[in-house]
Scaffold this motif. Structure first.
Motif, short mmCIF file in Angstrom:
data_model
loop_
_atom_site.label_atom_id
_atom_site.label_comp_id
_atom_site.label_asym_id
_atom_site.label_seq_id
_atom_site.Cartn_x
_atom_site.Cartn_y
_atom_site.Cartn_z
N PRO A 217 0.63 -1.15 0.01
CA PRO A 217 0.01 -0.04 -0.16
C PRO A 217 0.88 1.15 -0.10
O PRO A 217 0.50 2.29 -0.66
N GLU A 218 2.08 1.16 0.54
CA GLU A 218 2.84 2.40 0.83
C GLU A 218 3.51 3.03 -0.60
O GLU A 218 3.73 3.98 -0.76
N ALA A 219 3.15 1.99 -1.76
CA ALA A 219 3.92 2.31 -2.93
C ALA A 219 2.78 2.78 -3.92
O ALA A 219 3.06 3.31 -5.24
N ALA A 220 1.43 2.75 -3.39
CA ALA A 220 0.41 2.93 -4.21
C ALA A 220 0.28 4.46 -4.71
O ALA A 220 0.39 5.39 -3.70
N GLY A 221 -0.15 4.69 -5.88
CA GLY A 221 -0.01 6.37 -6.19
C GLY A 221 -1.28 6.44 -7.21
O GLY A 221 -1.83 5.32 -7.74
N LEU A 222 -1.34 7.66 -7.53
CA LEU A 222 -2.27 8.16 -8.29
C LEU A 222 -2.21 8.57 -9.81
O LEU A 222 -2.72 8.92 -10.61
N GLY A 223 -0.55 8.13 -10.08
CA GLY A 223 -0.33 8.59 -11.27
C GLY A 223 -1.34 8.12 -12.74
O GLY A 223 -1.48 9.02 -13.61
N VAL A 224 -1.37 7.01 -12.81
CA VAL A 224 -2.09 6.37 -13.96
C VAL A 224 -3.63 6.67 -13.80
O VAL A 224 -4.14 7.21 -15.15
N ALA A 225 -4.03 6.85 -12.84
CA ALA A 225 -5.56 7.65 -12.53
C ALA A 225 -5.67 8.76 -12.91
O ALA A 225 -6.83 9.35 -13.78
N ILE A 226 -4.51 9.87 -12.55
CA ILE A 226 -4.74 11.11 -12.94
C ILE A 226 -4.46 11.41 -14.51
O ILE A 226 -5.42 11.89 -15.26
N SER A 229 -7.90 10.18 -16.15
CA SER A 229 -8.99 11.13 -15.94
C SER A 229 -8.81 12.49 -16.74
O SER A 229 -9.52 12.80 -17.74
N LEU A 230 -7.47 12.71 -17.08
CA LEU A 230 -6.96 13.98 -17.94
C LEU A 230 -7.35 13.53 -19.34
O LEU A 230 -7.83 14.32 -19.86
N TYR A 231 -6.85 12.24 -19.83
CA TYR A 231 -7.24 11.81 -21.11
C TYR A 231 -8.67 12.05 -21.46
O TYR A 231 -9.31 12.34 -22.44
N ALA A 399 -9.00 5.72 -13.65
CA ALA A 399 -9.57 7.13 -13.52
C ALA A 399 -9.57 7.39 -11.85
O ALA A 399 -9.71 6.42 -11.09
N LEU A 400 -9.47 8.62 -11.62
CA LEU A 400 -9.54 9.08 -10.22
C LEU A 400 -10.60 8.42 -9.45
O LEU A 400 -10.31 7.53 -8.27
N ALA A 419 -7.25 5.91 -0.32
CA ALA A 419 -8.63 6.23 -0.52
C ALA A 419 -8.79 7.53 -0.27
O ALA A 419 -9.24 8.58 -1.20
N SER A 420 -8.97 7.79 1.02
CA SER A 420 -9.19 9.36 1.29
C SER A 420 -8.26 10.26 0.81
O SER A 420 -8.63 11.53 0.27
N GLY A 421 -6.98 9.93 0.32
CA GLY A 421 -6.05 10.96 -0.08
C GLY A 421 -6.55 11.16 -1.73
O GLY A 421 -6.25 12.20 -2.09
N ALA A 422 -6.80 9.99 -2.31
CA ALA A 422 -7.35 10.18 -3.65
C ALA A 422 -8.81 10.95 -3.76
O ALA A 422 -8.80 11.71 -4.60
N ILE A 423 -9.36 10.84 -2.63
CA ILE A 423 -10.65 11.84 -2.50
C ILE A 423 -10.45 13.41 -2.47
O ILE A 423 -10.91 14.14 -3.01
N ILE A 424 -9.38 13.44 -1.77
CA ILE A 424 -8.79 14.91 -1.76
C ILE A 424 -8.41 15.30 -2.93
O ILE A 424 -8.66 16.57 -3.31
N VAL A 425 -7.47 14.76 -3.54
CA VAL A 425 -7.08 14.81 -5.00
C VAL A 425 -8.16 15.42 -5.97
O VAL A 425 -8.48 16.25 -6.52
#
Lengths: 448, 343
Positions: A217-226, A229-231, A399-400, A419-425
């Motif tokens: 979990p410590e390595a999970a990020g939002l790069g691909v999702a952002i 969503s942008l695309y 996607a986000l 998940a909460s962090g992703a909601i903030i983004v």
């Protein structure tokens, strides 16, 4: 108006206007009550918002922090490059499983160098470091083959439980019960921190790294999702704006008023109220099964969200066009402009702020949508970044909102924070978009 | 006209590159129980091979197999994950759509555990018989006549259990886990208590009796959870008397809030599940389209990487996460290597 029913004669005022009579007092009290109801309504809404935001911020802000450990990793040549040629292709035969012992040894050596004593065995020590580190180390070595044979400093992520200890999620008490962490590991982490080898800092990786599996979990990020969503937003903007504006201009300025346009109008309003999952079913049937577009790709997501956003944009655009006073059109036509010239030179520029506001609100709505993406395969574990558009639009992406959905289903409690962090983004993006809409309206709107 | 021009040129730009490139990553869908394992393998696969990381979707075994059976071709999935074996009906549907050569790969076993809150009543040991008596909709009397389940507290079922109201959170009917729970716990308990025998001697046929054994009470003592284990956990966190049905790996990640109960005095672990001592477990599978093996780069390598000793064997990342390694892993490796299709 003398023939209305006789109105009861109000009580005669006796005395000063300064003292109010019963009727006035009643009316004033009613108004006061109504104001209180209004305030209460706003209060309820504001409290709900504050509670929501507070719980999300409390749970998610820690996702932007990450604990890292500094290790000195020895890279033995005979293990990593048995052929001895320093050619990455040959060295790739050593898998991440071959790198795991190096990190374990590095952890032991680092502790010995820092003079920290511990009873934990080597595998418990290795568990303090994220599983992601082996891949990180291997990629670094393959990219820089010349480092083989030397000892290099590496900054690795601490494992989810150790990271959680510095965020208050894990305590010595819960560690007693938790099978994935030993209280001694927490003591050791504190010792590492005192030695300056362990620190908690801002976590850019959360925004740039791709998703990670359940064990890290410590390595999970939002790069691909952002990116995904942008695309999708790009596709929605490119398709929904021109189509929506063209449709509205035609309906508002050129179309004859008849049965057919009435039916179209009613159906556009109906379409705006269709549940979004229906658009997902449509997308699966048409774009994937019939046209043959790839699954999990932003192009399909974008097309589906375009269909969903179109009614919103058309309704907003038509309202904006309607708001331009007829005198502008009449003046243009009176000076000999064609109807098209009148629309494009005079009406449309004046309606533009309203159109853009509608479009941005439509986009914001599309940004938060998960249900239609469920059916077209975008609710998935995707780790590869999509290429740059236009080819990248056909690559799998997440996607986000999908990432939020995925993370809430994972078993490791550390994903709750992610998940909460992703909601903030996501909220931040929505906030920025709405702010732009308000800015455009304030800056360019004309009133007559 | 600048607005029109911009609009047209922007949409033209967007339409560029409509020719979709050939798919170069493996596409997987199916069971949410297999999802964590599949994503662990996909991640390690992407790290160690030159192929892109496979895309893994969840959605459930049935939904995954349905999509698997949609046909052969690049815009269909290559692998379906399943927490149960493929059904005859599904094989027929596959065949009707041209998916004839299916490779079945058993990856290991998943234990199903019964856990409650750490600070809740002492639910430490259960037997299938106790679960049947606690959850059955109707229980036969001595003469075999069915009567509504009278048990309100666990202590009514068995005095050794805590005096707490029965409140069980069990997987909903759409989950593959429910089937295992019904067969290995409720039906087993029904037989153990002799209830099944009484029903049949009272004139019920075998199918009817089995159905009666597995029908769950609907008076609120048993709650179907249609979401994931995270939902079950949330329900238990809000009610200390609740007992939930979880996957072993989920429990192992949440031991700080959950305590597990033994079943027939055996505590669940990958060892007791592998040896068959712990009774409630089920095999996990994935299914590969043989026709895609040559068309999709990396599919063959992914399948053999999944079942390799490094990954699926004891001590590998999958067993660390809670999967019970298949004792016959080498046979599975042979199936993948020789691409043996199902009959």
């Amino acid at each position: 108006m003398t023939d209305t029913a006789p109105v009861p004669v109000p009580e005669r005022r006796n005395g000063s206007l300064m003292t109010s009579d019963r009727r006035t007092a009643r009316r004033n009290a009613a108004e006061k009550r109504f104001r209180l109801y209004g305030l209460a309504a706003i209060g309820v809404a504001a409290t709900a918002l504050v509670i929501l935001l507070a719980s999300i911020l409390a749970g998610g802000l820690s996702a932007f922090q990450q604990t890292t450990i500094q290790l000195q990793v020895e890279l033995p040549a005979e293990r990593l490059d048995p052929e001895g040629n320093r050619i990455p292709v040959e060295m790739a035969s050593v898998t991440t499983f071959g790198y795991a012992p190096l990190l374990r040894d590095a952890m032991v050596a680092t502790l010995a160098d820092a003079g920290i004593e511990t009873d934990l065995d080597a595998s418990d020590l290795a568990d303090m470091v994220s599983d992601e580190s082996v891949a990180q180390l291997r990629n670094y070595v393959l990219a820089n083959p010349e480092v083989v044979g030397s000892t290099i400093p590496v900054e690795v992520l601490a494992s989810g439980r150790i990271d959680g200890y510095y965020k208050g999620r894990v305590t010595a008490l819960t560690a007693e019960l938790d099978r994935n962490v030993d209280p001694a590991q927490l003591v050791l982490a504190d010792a590492l921190k005192d030695a300056g080898l362990l620190e908690t800092g801002f976590n850019w990786r959360f925004l740039t790294w791709p998703d990670a599996s359940d064990t890290r979990p410590e390595a999970a990020g939002l790069g691909v999702a952002i990116l995904g969503s942008l695309y999708m937003m790009l596709i929605v903007l490119c398709l929904a704006l021109p189509i929506g504006v063209a449709a509205s201009i035609y309906l508002e300025e050129f179309a004859p008023q008849n049965r057919l346009t009435d039916i179209i109008e009613v159906n556009i309003s109906n379409l705006a109220a269709v549940p979004s999952i229906v658009f997902g079913i449509l997308g699966l049937a048409i774009f994937i099964n019939w046209v043959g577009l790839p699954q999990s790709a932003p192009i399909v997501g974008g097309l589906v969200l375009t269909l969903m956003t179109l009614p919103t944009i058309i309704i907003a655009t038509r309202a904006a066009l309607k708001a331009v006073p007829p005198s502008i059109r009449d003046a243009a036509l009176g000076l000999g402009a064609s109807r098209m010239q009148a629309v494009f030179h005079h009406v449309l520029p004046l309606a533009m702020p309203g159109i853009l506001t509608g479009t941005i609100i439509g986009l914001a709505q599309a940004l938060g949508e998960t249900a239609p993406l469920l059916l077209i395969g975008m609710v998935a574990f995707v780790r590869e970044y999509p290429d740059a558009p236009p080819e990248g639009l056909f690559d799998p992406a997440s996607a986000l909102p999908v990432q939020v959905f995925n993370w809430t289903q994972r078993s490791d409690p550390a994903f709750v924070e992610r998940a909460s962090g992703a909601i903030i983004v996501l909220l931040l993006f929505l906030f920025l978009m709405n702010l732009t809409a308000i800015f455009l309206r304030r800056r360019f709107e004309r009133r007559w | 006209m600048s607005i029109v021009k911009t609009a047209v040129s922007v949409s033209a730009l967007c339409a560029l590159g409509t020719a979709a490139a050939a798919r170069d990553q493996v596409q997987i869908a199916g069971s949410s129980t297999v999802l964590p394992y599949a994503s662990i393998v996909a991640e390690a696969f992407g790290e160690n091979f030159d192929f892109p990381t496979p895309v893994v979707e969840s959605g459930g075994s049935s939904a995954g197999l349905k999509r698997f059976c949609e046909g052969v071709g690049e815009n269909t999935i290559d692998i379906a994950n399943a927490s149960r074996a493929i059904r005859e009906r599904e094989i027929e549907e596959c065949a009707a759509n041209g998916v004839t050569d299916i490779i079945e790969v058993r990856i290991g076993y998943d234990g199903i555990v019964f856990a409650s809150r750490q600070d809740g009543p002492a639910f430490d040991a259960f037997t299938p018989a106790q679960w049947y008596q606690a959850l059955a909709a109707e229980i036969p009397g001595e003469d075999g006549t069915m009567a509504a389940n009278p048990n309100a507290n666990w202590s009514d079922v068995d005095p050794s259990l805590p005096d707490a109201p029965i409140l069980a959170f069990i997987p909903g009917t759409k989950h593959g886990t429910r089937e295992v729970f019904e067969e290995k716990v409720l039906l087993q308990g029904c037989e153990d208590t002799g209830a099944m025998e009484r029903m049949m001697s009272a004139g019920m046929d075998e199918d009817g009796a089995e159905e009666a054994c597995m029908s769950v009470r609907t008076d609120g003592s048993s709650v179907d959870i249609d979401g994931d284990y995270t939902e079950t956990l949330a329900r238990i966190e809000s009610d200390p008397n609740g007992v939930g049905v979880f996957g072993l790996s989920f429990y192992e990640n949440n031991t700080s809030v959950l305590k597990v109960a033994t079943m027939n005095d055996v505590s669940p672990s990958t060892e007791t599940i592998a040896s068959g001592e712990y009774p409630v477990s089920r095999p996990l599978y994935f299914y590969i389209k043989q026709a895609h093996m040559d068309a999709i780069p990396g599919l063959r390598e992914y399948a053999s990487f999944f079942v390799s000793n490094d990954i699926a064997g004891p001590g590998g990342p999958l067993s660390d996460y809670g999967l019970t390694p298949d004792p016959e892993l080498s046979a599975t490796q042979d199936v993948v290597a020789s691409e043996t299709v199902m009959n």
